[in-house]
Design an enzyme around this catalytic site. Sequence first.
Site, PDB file in Angstrom:
ATOM      1  N   TYR A  26      -1.549  38.918 -45.713  1.00 44.40           N
ATOM      2  CA  TYR A  26      -1.758  39.498 -44.384  1.00 44.40           C
ATOM      3  C   TYR A  26      -2.508  38.527 -43.481  1.00 44.40           C
ATOM      4  CZ  TYR A  26      -6.660  40.569 -45.440  1.00 44.40           C
ATOM      5  OH  TYR A  26      -7.991  40.481 -45.756  1.00 44.40           O
ATOM      6  N   CYS A  27      -2.361  38.781 -42.172  1.00 47.36           N
ATOM      7  CA  CYS A  27      -3.104  38.051 -41.149  1.00 47.36           C
ATOM      8  C   CYS A  27      -3.527  39.082 -40.101  1.00 47.36           C
ATOM      9  CB  CYS A  27      -2.276  36.916 -40.548  1.00 47.36           C
ATOM     10  SG  CYS A  27      -0.814  37.473 -39.652  1.00 47.36           S
ATOM     11  N   ARG A  28      -3.689  38.659 -38.867  1.00 53.32           N
ATOM     12  CA  ARG A  28      -4.118  39.590 -37.820  1.00 53.32           C
ATOM     13  C   ARG A  28      -2.982  40.526 -37.423  1.00 53.32           C
ATOM     14  NH1 ARG A  28      -4.624  40.320 -32.350  1.00 53.32           N
ATOM     15  NH2 ARG A  28      -3.243  38.603 -31.877  1.00 53.32           N
TER      16      ARG A  28
END
Length: 105
Positions: free
Chosen positions: A65-67
Amino acid sequence: MEDLSQEEWASQLKNDKNAVVLDVRTDAEVADGIIPNAIHIDIHKGQDFIDEIEALDKDKNYYVYCRSGNRSGQACAIMDQLGFENAYNLEGGILEWEGDLVSID
């Protein structure tokens, strides 16, 4: 690589005994909180990112995941090219995450 909705990602992760959570955000973003037990490797590190990813166990299942889901999608594509069989991208990223977050020191 597979894009999973928030519900699919959380449900699959909960039932996966071979899971590793991978956070590919920047240090500044991680300072706002991280999904519990996640490993942090900043995708903006370029070759260092690739080196750190290559050192990971390819037999594990990676929940990335990221932002917002864009960089984690790129990370999953890189992992796919490096021979990782199971990399799952969190659609919508941490912006849409409804689970717990912890701060790191």
